[in-house]
Motif scaffolding. Sequence first.
Motif, PDB file in Angstrom:
ATOM      1  N   ASP A  35       0.828  -1.211   0.000  1.00 36.17           N
ATOM      2  CA  ASP A  35       0.000   0.000   0.000  1.00 36.17           C
ATOM      3  C   ASP A  35       0.861   1.259   0.000  1.00 36.17           C
ATOM      4  O   ASP A  35       0.590   2.219   0.724  1.00 36.17           O
ATOM      5  CB  ASP A  35      -0.951  -0.005   1.198  1.00 36.17           C
ATOM      6  N   ASN A  37       2.314   4.744  -1.322  1.00 38.11           N
ATOM      7  CA  ASN A  37       1.653   5.781  -2.091  1.00 38.11           C
ATOM      8  C   ASN A  37       2.427   7.095  -2.071  1.00 38.11           C
ATOM      9  O   ASN A  37       3.304   7.315  -1.253  1.00 38.11           O
ATOM     10  CB  ASN A  37       0.209   6.013  -1.599  1.00 38.11           C
ATOM     11  N   ARG A  55       2.967   4.757   3.625  1.00 36.52           N
ATOM     12  CA  ARG A  55       2.239   3.491   3.549  1.00 36.52           C
ATOM     13  C   ARG A  55       0.915   3.685   4.271  1.00 36.52           C
ATOM     14  O   ARG A  55       0.884   3.821   5.506  1.00 36.52           O
ATOM     15  CB  ARG A  55       3.048   2.350   4.154  1.00 36.52           C
ATOM     16  N   ALA A  57      -1.511   1.772   4.933  1.00 41.19           N
ATOM     17  CA  ALA A  57      -2.018   0.712   5.811  1.00 41.19           C
ATOM     18  C   ALA A  57      -1.688   0.971   7.273  1.00 41.19           C
ATOM     19  O   ALA A  57      -2.508   0.705   8.159  1.00 41.19           O
ATOM     20  CB  ALA A  57      -1.450  -0.644   5.377  1.00 41.19           C
ATOM     21  N   ASP A 388       0.800  -1.626  -5.917  1.00 37.71           N
ATOM     22  CA  ASP A 388       1.259  -0.965  -4.689  1.00 37.71           C
ATOM     23  C   ASP A 388       2.774  -0.759  -4.679  1.00 37.71           C
ATOM     24  O   ASP A 388       3.425  -0.841  -3.637  1.00 37.71           O
ATOM     25  CB  ASP A 388       0.840  -1.757  -3.446  1.00 37.71           C
TER      26      ASP A 388
END
Length: 480
Positions: A35, A37, A55, A57, A388
């Motif tokens: 995840d 980004n 991240r 998450a 991701d």
Amino acid sequence: MKHALLLLAITLNSVVFSQTITWEDPVPVSIDGQDNNRPRIILDQDGSVHVFWGRDADGQLFHNQMVDGEWDAAEMLLPEGVTCFTADWAGPDVGSFGDHLGVVFKRMPENTEGAYLIQSFDGGATWSDTTQIDLNLPEGFQTRMPSVAIGDQQMVHVSIMSFEGNYIDPEYIYTKSNDGGESWSAYQAMYGDFFSGEACDCCMADIAIINADPVIAFRDNEENIREIKCVKSESSGDNFESVLYPDLSETYANYCFSSGPHLLLQDGIMKIVYKSIEESDSYVTFTQMDLSDESIIESFIVLEETDGTARQNNPRISGSEALDFVVWEESQGLATEVLYAAREGGAQGGSFEIIDTLNVDLSGKQINPDVKVDGLTIHTVWQDKGNDLVMYRKGTYDPNGVNVEESLLPEVSAYPNPTNSSVNITGVKVESVQVFDLQGRMLVNRNSGVSGNDLDVSMFPKGTYNVVVNAVYTIKLVVN
């Protein structure tokens, strides 16, 4: 494998100049499936590349550095118990001066925590503890979306959004540290003295420095007119004396589209890119201003589509004396690609001669690009949303390609133009033809679709295309 794009332009002095960018294959700098980004990229004193990303998450912040042409294993920068706000549309920001690297982020929970800074003074070898940026805001005020610029002698400049309660009266404020984050100046508000209305509460600002003076660019929101505005200091951030209006678009939106501006400051010139809206289509607009008299030198859409499907967003800009380079994301149907535009650097102006797609994998969603130019070298990163991953790609710009006397070249054209069926190419015997759309995608290659000097384009969507004949002549063809 390396890839090169060649575009030819005939100039008035009877010479055909070529500009090329040779690209290496893209490589991941993050771990798959985590995840990752919104990557950001900076360079240190030696030109080493540093990439940062969040991240979503777990709110962790990552750093990776290229060493001797290879990427290290990514490291986590935040200590246990500290998490940052990070998403596809906003997150940590980075800056550098020499080997002084800085990252600002909004600590979570967003409604109770403040903005924090983490730094390295040795080019990323070691990192400081996270320190809070002391703003001394009135009770009940909150902050979000900090941006940072690093200056000489451990100067740290920060802009950040401030608002009361549930996003009431959002505005951007500024503070600076003269001692590497140990202490902070009293904040200065951008509204009241300069502007009416309020800031777009989901659009990040940008801050950059020229001759030790900070410039802050942000998106305003006055009755849903969401224009880009700037303030400039002429006193190293002690005060902000100048207001700049680079945006001529009068962008209207009754929703928040989460897209801010990005600055490039060079020798008294401000270059800025931002998303604008025209007749429901969103475009990347480029504006160049003279900071001495605050005048607009040029302002135009970088790549204007003709078929009404443009959805461009999240532009970033970098450059050198030799090169101006812009990246952005563009959606076509379900796919989103990362595009770039390049032109010769300096203040001479003019359109971007090279426009192409940056990502090689054309599947899924490729978003949130960033770029840093070092001389003729181009360092780019973006977010591969489907996998991701954070991807990196390096390019080399050559402004001095092959040149040929125009008198040696026949006049080559296509008729009829515009057309909705087929064209006849005149002036030369056709040995090869390539047709590219304005995203740089090849639609026809060699003899595909060619019968003699005739080219069938009846199946092409309406739009503008570049037809390259015999790898020498370029014809701009409009399909209506």
